[in-house]
Design a protein around this motif. Structure first.
Motif, short mmCIF file in Angstrom:
data_model
loop_
_atom_site.label_atom_id
_atom_site.label_comp_id
_atom_site.label_asym_id
_atom_site.label_seq_id
_atom_site.Cartn_x
_atom_site.Cartn_y
_atom_site.Cartn_z
N VAL A 198 0.77 -1.29 -0.14
CA VAL A 198 0.00 -0.01 0.02
C VAL A 198 0.91 1.25 0.00
CG1 VAL A 198 -1.95 -1.24 0.95
CG2 VAL A 198 -0.64 -0.07 2.54
N PRO A 199 1.75 1.47 -0.86
CA PRO A 199 2.60 2.58 -1.05
C PRO A 199 2.04 4.01 -1.08
CG PRO A 199 2.81 1.21 -3.14
CD PRO A 199 2.00 0.78 -2.34
N THR A 200 2.37 4.80 -0.18
CA THR A 200 2.08 6.28 -0.65
C THR A 200 3.03 6.97 -1.54
OG1 THR A 200 1.19 8.17 0.74
CG2 THR A 200 3.26 7.24 1.35
N PHE A 201 2.37 8.49 -1.84
CA PHE A 201 3.36 9.25 -2.37
C PHE A 201 3.03 9.04 -3.90
CE2 PHE A 201 6.41 9.40 1.61
CZ PHE A 201 5.49 10.14 2.14
N ILE A 244 12.26 1.82 -12.24
CA ILE A 244 12.50 0.79 -11.63
C ILE A 244 12.78 -0.26 -12.72
CG2 ILE A 244 12.10 -1.04 -9.97
CD1 ILE A 244 10.71 1.00 -8.25
N LYS A 245 14.02 -0.93 -12.56
CA LYS A 245 14.15 -2.07 -13.46
C LYS A 245 14.35 -3.40 -12.87
CE LYS A 245 16.54 1.12 -17.04
NZ LYS A 245 15.98 2.37 -16.42
N VAL A 246 14.30 -3.40 -11.50
CA VAL A 246 14.43 -4.67 -10.90
C VAL A 246 13.28 -5.57 -10.41
CG1 VAL A 246 16.71 -4.16 -9.89
CG2 VAL A 246 14.85 -3.57 -8.64
N PRO A 247 13.13 -6.63 -10.24
CA PRO A 247 11.80 -7.22 -9.99
C PRO A 247 11.11 -6.54 -8.73
CG PRO A 247 13.56 -9.00 -10.29
CD PRO A 247 14.06 -7.68 -10.23
N MET A 248 9.79 -6.67 -8.74
CA MET A 248 9.13 -5.95 -7.55
C MET A 248 7.81 -6.57 -7.22
SD MET A 248 10.63 -3.12 -6.95
CE MET A 248 9.59 -1.88 -6.16
N LEU A 249 7.40 -6.76 -6.19
CA LEU A 249 6.21 -7.32 -5.76
C LEU A 249 5.41 -6.34 -4.76
CD1 LEU A 249 4.22 -9.46 -4.99
CD2 LEU A 249 5.70 -10.32 -3.36
N VAL A 250 4.14 -5.71 -5.48
CA VAL A 250 3.64 -4.75 -4.82
C VAL A 250 2.21 -5.08 -4.43
CG1 VAL A 250 2.46 -2.39 -5.22
CG2 VAL A 250 4.88 -2.91 -6.07
N ALA A 251 1.73 -4.80 -3.37
CA ALA A 251 0.43 -5.04 -2.74
C ALA A 251 -0.21 -3.87 -2.73
CB ALA A 251 0.47 -5.74 -1.38
N SER A 252 -1.59 -3.54 -3.52
CA SER A 252 -2.31 -2.58 -3.50
C SER A 252 -3.65 -2.77 -2.84
CB SER A 252 -2.33 -1.95 -5.05
OG SER A 252 -0.85 -1.51 -5.40
N PHE A 269 -0.10 -7.50 -6.23
CA PHE A 269 -1.03 -8.30 -5.37
C PHE A 269 -2.33 -7.61 -4.97
CE2 PHE A 269 -2.49 -10.39 -1.41
CZ PHE A 269 -2.46 -11.68 -1.65
N ILE A 270 -3.43 -7.89 -5.19
CA ILE A 270 -4.72 -7.15 -4.88
C ILE A 270 -5.18 -7.43 -3.33
CG2 ILE A 270 -6.79 -6.36 -5.47
CD1 ILE A 270 -4.76 -5.75 -7.57
N LEU A 271 -5.10 -6.63 -2.51
CA LEU A 271 -5.88 -6.73 -1.09
C LEU A 271 -7.06 -5.92 -1.23
CD1 LEU A 271 -2.66 -5.28 0.99
CD2 LEU A 271 -3.35 -7.57 0.78
N ASP A 272 -8.19 -6.40 -0.44
CA ASP A 272 -9.35 -5.78 -0.30
C ASP A 272 -9.33 -4.73 0.25
OD1 ASP A 272 -10.48 -8.07 -1.62
OD2 ASP A 272 -11.19 -9.03 0.25
N ALA A 273 -8.50 -4.38 1.52
CA ALA A 273 -8.49 -3.04 2.25
C ALA A 273 -7.06 -2.97 2.82
CB ALA A 273 -9.36 -3.18 3.10
N GLY A 274 -6.88 -1.78 2.88
CA GLY A 274 -5.45 -1.29 3.64
C GLY A 274 -5.68 -0.56 4.70
#
Length: 319
Positions: free
Chosen positions: A208-211, A255-263, A289-294
């Motif tokens: 759940v990254p901000t900015f 960004i050019k490296v592997p990333m795993l983002v949960a939003s 990766f999809i979260l229902d809520a943060g």
């Protein structure tokens, strides 16, 4: 999916958007000088000798040796935190872990990683790195130095992350090229800003990254740090000129490296459109990766977090 339908907020934390709409959000246009601004910050940061100091912590854990750590960041700022070393394994990977805007009181002992030295820095002004006159609360911290890009505290926090990597390499030189980053919320945004400009970071996990997408970030109602910036803007005039240089979505596109983002589809603290602006900006080989809520308790959170936990284990697994 079971996105929360009842909540105590005066606004809709989905902002009326479904997954398909969120996945279509693109980053705003980056301002002139974006890359030069960050490249110069990075050159300055990696010239710093962090002079790390370690001592045995009073915190104990059966699986980890726990050390209190301090190091020097830019502006001679002392950063405090913790270092975890596995009790029964050699160290073959490094991981820097960023915290949310609530700060950090303890290291996280249940990260699903092995053979890894884990550094938990507290970003400048927060928790173990508290330092008046920097406000230690999210609403005050996010405003500190906002008048000019060079003085904005978010840039200093990115420096702290880069120098955390330097610290790990200083302590364990064989980890060079094998250091990842994981951060949630505030720490997710800091990670998105830092990773593209530091080739020493080989992969990143953001939750759940901000900015992200600052023009949206400045307009969508929230209970998070954006709320105090929106109030500041109403009183003092636009801060977008500064914030455009600190847009996590623009940085993520680099960004050019592997990333795993949960939003998250629902989030009262970090607006989902801003989270997805970051995730969508990444190269298409990465996973969202999809979260229902943060930032909110919801039915099914345990199951979703368990699935994410397993993905994180595989993502940071030592080859």
């Amino acid at each position: 999916m079971s996105v929360p339908t009842t909540h105590p907020f005066a606004f809709d934390p989905t902002y009326g958007m479904k997954l398909e709409q969120l996945l279509a959000i693109a980053p705003p246009e980056a301002p002139p000088g974006f890359d030069d601004f960050w490249a110069e910050r990075y050159r300055h940061a990696i010239a710093v000798d962090p002079q790390p100091k370690l001592r045995r912590s009073k915190i104990e854990n059966p699986n980890w040796h726990v050390l209190d750590v301090t190091y020097i960041s830019t502006g001679a700022f002392q950063i405090g935190g913790w270092l975890l070393l596995p009790r029964d394994q050699e160290v073959r990977r490094g991981l820097v872990v960023g915290h949310g805007y609530g700060g950090r009181d303890l290291p996280d002992f249940d990260l699903p990683v092995e053979e890894t030295a884990i550094l938990f820095p507290c970003f400048r002004g927060l928790s173990l790195s508290a330092c008046p006159p920097i406000p230690a609360d999210a609403g005050g911290h996010v405003l500190y130095g906002i008048e000019k890009p060079a003085s904005y505290i978010i840039g200093g926090c990115v420096d702290d992350l880069w120098i955390a990597v330097t610290t790990l390499i200083a302590l364990y030189p064989w980890l060079a090229g094998h250091i990842g980053y994981s951060g949630i919320s505030f720490g997710g945004g800091i990670g998105a800003l830092a990773i593209p400009f530091d080739r020493r970071i080989d992969r990143g996990h953001l939750v759940v990254p901000t900015f992200g997408h600052r023009p949206l970030w400045l307009t969508l109602p929230t209970v998070g740090s954006a709320d105090s910036v929106q109030a500041y803007q109403k009183k003092h005039g636009s801060v977008l000129e500064t914030l455009r240089l600190f847009d996590a979505a623009n940085a993520a596109a680099r960004i050019k490296v592997p990333m795993l983002v949960a939003s998250a589809l629902f989030d009262p603290a970090v607006a989902p459109p801003c989270q997805f602006a970051v995730a969508n900006s990444l190269a298409k080989f990465n996973e969202i990766f999809i979260l229902d809520a943060g930032h909110f308790d919801y039915v099914g959170s345990s199951e979703q977090n368990a699935l994410l936990h397993e993905k994180v284990r595989r993502f940071f697994k030592v080859p």
